[in-house]
Design a protein around this motif. Structure first.
Motif, PDB file in Angstrom:
ATOM      1  N   ALA A  39       0.830  -1.205   0.000  1.00  0.00           N
ATOM      2  CA  ALA A  39       0.000   0.000   0.000  1.00  0.00           C
ATOM      3  C   ALA A  39       0.866   1.257   0.000  1.00  0.00           C
ATOM      4  O   ALA A  39       0.587   2.229  -0.715  1.00  0.00           O
ATOM      5  CB  ALA A  39      -0.930  -0.001   1.210  1.00  0.00           C
ATOM      6  N   VAL A  40       1.930   1.243   0.814  1.00  0.00           N
ATOM      7  CA  VAL A  40       2.845   2.382   0.872  1.00  0.00           C
ATOM      8  C   VAL A  40       3.523   2.585  -0.487  1.00  0.00           C
ATOM      9  O   VAL A  40       3.642   3.709  -0.982  1.00  0.00           O
ATOM     10  CB  VAL A  40       3.908   2.179   1.969  1.00  0.00           C
ATOM     11  CG1 VAL A  40       4.953   3.281   1.918  1.00  0.00           C
ATOM     12  CG2 VAL A  40       3.246   2.136   3.346  1.00  0.00           C
ATOM     13  N   ARG A  41       3.948   1.487  -1.095  1.00  0.00           N
ATOM     14  CA  ARG A  41       4.612   1.578  -2.400  1.00  0.00           C
ATOM     15  C   ARG A  41       3.669   2.144  -3.457  1.00  0.00           C
ATOM     16  O   ARG A  41       4.042   3.036  -4.238  1.00  0.00           O
ATOM     17  CB  ARG A  41       5.100   0.190  -2.829  1.00  0.00           C
ATOM     18  CG  ARG A  41       5.826   0.189  -4.175  1.00  0.00           C
ATOM     19  CD  ARG A  41       6.228  -1.215  -4.597  1.00  0.00           C
ATOM     20  NE  ARG A  41       5.073  -2.071  -4.836  1.00  0.00           N
ATOM     21  CZ  ARG A  41       4.338  -2.034  -5.962  1.00  0.00           C
ATOM     22  NH1 ARG A  41       4.642  -1.176  -6.930  1.00  0.00           N
ATOM     23  NH2 ARG A  41       3.322  -2.854  -6.112  1.00  0.00           N
ATOM     24  N   GLU A  64       0.890   1.338  10.672  1.00  0.00           N
ATOM     25  CA  GLU A  64       2.231   1.729  10.247  1.00  0.00           C
ATOM     26  C   GLU A  64       2.220   2.204   8.802  1.00  0.00           C
ATOM     27  O   GLU A  64       2.893   3.185   8.448  1.00  0.00           O
ATOM     28  CB  GLU A  64       3.204   0.558  10.419  1.00  0.00           C
ATOM     29  CG  GLU A  64       4.625   0.862   9.952  1.00  0.00           C
ATOM     30  CD  GLU A  64       5.265   2.038  10.664  1.00  0.00           C
ATOM     31  OE1 GLU A  64       6.144   2.683  10.064  1.00  0.00           O
ATOM     32  OE2 GLU A  64       4.899   2.310  11.831  1.00  0.00           O
ATOM     33  N   ALA A  65       1.452   1.532   7.960  1.00  0.00           N
ATOM     34  CA  ALA A  65       1.351   1.948   6.555  1.00  0.00           C
ATOM     35  C   ALA A  65       0.737   3.343   6.452  1.00  0.00           C
ATOM     36  O   ALA A  65       1.195   4.178   5.654  1.00  0.00           O
ATOM     37  CB  ALA A  65       0.521   0.944   5.767  1.00  0.00           C
ATOM     38  N   THR A  66      -0.274   3.610   7.259  1.00  0.00           N
ATOM     39  CA  THR A  66      -0.886   4.939   7.272  1.00  0.00           C
ATOM     40  C   THR A  66       0.127   5.991   7.689  1.00  0.00           C
ATOM     41  O   THR A  66       0.210   7.068   7.089  1.00  0.00           O
ATOM     42  CB  THR A  66      -2.088   4.959   8.239  1.00  0.00           C
ATOM     43  OG1 THR A  66      -3.085   4.063   7.757  1.00  0.00           O
ATOM     44  CG2 THR A  66      -2.670   6.355   8.368  1.00  0.00           C
ATOM     45  N   THR A  70       1.167   9.110   5.166  1.00  0.00           N
ATOM     46  CA  THR A  70       0.921  10.511   5.520  1.00  0.00           C
ATOM     47  C   THR A  70       2.230  11.261   5.787  1.00  0.00           C
ATOM     48  O   THR A  70       2.329  12.451   5.518  1.00  0.00           O
ATOM     49  CB  THR A  70       0.003  10.620   6.744  1.00  0.00           C
ATOM     50  OG1 THR A  70       0.586   9.908   7.856  1.00  0.00           O
ATOM     51  CG2 THR A  70      -1.365  10.010   6.445  1.00  0.00           C
ATOM     52  N   ALA A  71       3.246  10.558   6.295  1.00  0.00           N
ATOM     53  CA  ALA A  71       4.532  11.203   6.567  1.00  0.00           C
ATOM     54  C   ALA A  71       5.251  11.598   5.291  1.00  0.00           C
ATOM     55  O   ALA A  71       6.117  12.478   5.303  1.00  0.00           O
ATOM     56  CB  ALA A  71       5.426  10.282   7.396  1.00  0.00           C
ATOM     57  N   ALA A  72       4.892  10.961   4.181  1.00  0.00           N
ATOM     58  CA  ALA A  72       5.542  11.260   2.906  1.00  0.00           C
ATOM     59  C   ALA A  72       5.183  12.655   2.413  1.00  0.00           C
ATOM     60  O   ALA A  72       5.864  13.198   1.540  1.00  0.00           O
ATOM     61  CB  ALA A  72       5.157  10.219   1.867  1.00  0.00           C
ATOM     62  N   GLY A  73       4.106  13.218   2.965  1.00  0.00           N
ATOM     63  CA  GLY A  73       3.756  14.592   2.635  1.00  0.00           C
ATOM     64  C   GLY A  73       3.088  14.780   1.289  1.00  0.00           C
ATOM     65  O   GLY A  73       2.979  15.906   0.801  1.00  0.00           O
ATOM     66  N   GLY A  74       2.634  13.698   0.686  1.00  0.00           N
ATOM     67  CA  GLY A  74       1.961  13.801  -0.605  1.00  0.00           C
ATOM     68  C   GLY A  74       0.497  14.157  -0.452  1.00  0.00           C
ATOM     69  O   GLY A  74       0.020  14.448   0.650  1.00  0.00           O
ATOM     70  N   LEU A  94      -5.798   7.207  13.827  1.00  0.00           N
ATOM     71  CA  LEU A  94      -5.965   8.647  13.622  1.00  0.00           C
ATOM     72  C   LEU A  94      -4.681   9.390  13.962  1.00  0.00           C
ATOM     73  O   LEU A  94      -4.310  10.353  13.289  1.00  0.00           O
ATOM     74  CB  LEU A  94      -7.127   9.163  14.463  1.00  0.00           C
ATOM     75  CG  LEU A  94      -8.500   8.580  14.109  1.00  0.00           C
ATOM     76  CD1 LEU A  94      -9.569   9.160  15.022  1.00  0.00           C
ATOM     77  CD2 LEU A  94      -8.851   8.841  12.659  1.00  0.00           C
ATOM     78  N   ARG A  95      -4.003   8.938  15.002  1.00  0.00           N
ATOM     79  CA  ARG A  95      -2.727   9.536  15.369  1.00  0.00           C
ATOM     80  C   ARG A  95      -1.710   9.361  14.235  1.00  0.00           C
ATOM     81  O   ARG A  95      -0.829  10.188  14.020  1.00  0.00           O
ATOM     82  CB  ARG A  95      -2.188   8.892  16.642  1.00  0.00           C
ATOM     83  CG  ARG A  95      -2.408   9.685  17.923  1.00  0.00           C
ATOM     84  CD  ARG A  95      -2.012  11.089  17.744  1.00  0.00           C
ATOM     85  NE  ARG A  95      -1.570  11.718  18.990  1.00  0.00           N
ATOM     86  CZ  ARG A  95      -1.208  12.981  19.070  1.00  0.00           C
ATOM     87  NH1 ARG A  95      -1.232  13.741  18.003  1.00  0.00           N
ATOM     88  NH2 ARG A  95      -0.831  13.498  20.201  1.00  0.00           N
ATOM     89  N   ALA A  96      -1.837   8.249  13.519  1.00  0.00           N
ATOM     90  CA  ALA A  96      -0.918   7.969  12.421  1.00  0.00           C
ATOM     91  C   ALA A  96      -1.192   8.861  11.214  1.00  0.00           C
ATOM     92  O   ALA A  96      -0.403   8.883  10.270  1.00  0.00           O
ATOM     93  CB  ALA A  96      -1.016   6.506  12.013  1.00  0.00           C
ATOM     94  N   GLY A  97      -2.315   9.586  11.238  1.00  0.00           N
ATOM     95  CA  GLY A  97      -2.599  10.524  10.170  1.00  0.00           C
ATOM     96  C   GLY A  97      -3.803  10.204   9.329  1.00  0.00           C
ATOM     97  O   GLY A  97      -4.055  10.882   8.326  1.00  0.00           O
TER      98      GLY A  97
END
Length: 218
Positions: A39-41, A64-66, A70-74, A94-97
């Motif tokens: 999913a991240v990829r 973790e995937a979320t 979200t950390a990727a900033g896209g 939700l905390r994960a973004g």
């Protein structure tokens, strides 16, 4: 056109969601993932508007995937979708973004509507998990003895509205509770997002819990 990636380790779940989506004219599935790492990829490669993300998947889980997406900033938003008895994970998601948290026993049309809401920049939490969300947070965090400085920038009316947001009320419900117009409530919401530097409604909900504005159900 809203571009969606479906991430779930159950092919039948992905197939059911895709079947509903293919009948629409404004949403399309651009990729499918059977685990969090995939999913991240796909999110990085395809830059979809929304990833519908299951929580329990082999290897990298949905939380973790979320966090990675979200950390990727896209531009990609994440809607977490899981079974009702796993909703103790809602706070972590939700905390994960994540911009939304839905349960699999919701009607497929409601899940599709939620994808549209999140793609439009709003946030959504299934009403059925709000009470559990409060309880899960309360179990993890000590009750604040006083509000932090973060709330010093808002007015008493804005604090009142933030409390209602934390209780899971929608804008029309807040308007009815406070005898305000929906347009006025929307204006207050815009101010709260700006003053508290919150990305969306979900972050306001989390902030209301962290600041002790929400009463924990007994």
């Amino acid at each position: 056109m809203i571009r969606v990636v479906l991430a779930d380790d159950q092919p039948l779940v992905r197939a059911a969601l895709e079947m509903v989506i293919t009948e629409t004219t404004d949403v399309e599935v651009v990729g499918e993932a059977g685990d969090g790492a995939e999913a991240v990829r796909l999110a990085a490669e395809l830059r979809p508007d929304v990833v519908v993300m299951d929580i329990r998947m082999p290897g990298t889980d949905g939380i973790e995937a979320t966090r990675r997406v979200t950390a990727a900033g896209g531009p990609t938003k994440v809607v977490v979708l899981t079974t009702f008895d796993e909703d103790e994970h809602v706070y972590a998601a939700l905390r994960a973004g994540a911009s939304g948290f839905l349960v699999k026993d919701m009607a497929l049309d409601d899940i599709l509507a939620a994808v549209r809401v999140v793609a439009a920049g709003e946030a959504l939490i299934a009403p059925s998990v709000t009470r559990r969300l409060i309880g899960a947070f309360a179990a993890q965090q000590p009750t604040p003895t006083r509000a932090s400085d973060r709330l010093g920038v808002i007015t008493e009316r804005e604090r009142e509205i933030l409390t209602l947001v934390g209780r899971g009320l929608s804008n029309p419900e807040i308007a009815a509770e406070l005898v305000l117009s929906i347009a006025t409530v929307k204006t207050y919401m815009t101010r709260l997002l700006a003053k508290l530097d919150a990305r969306d409604r979900v972050q306001l909900v989390i902030l209301a819990y962290e600041e002790g504005l929400v009463s924990v159900p007994g």
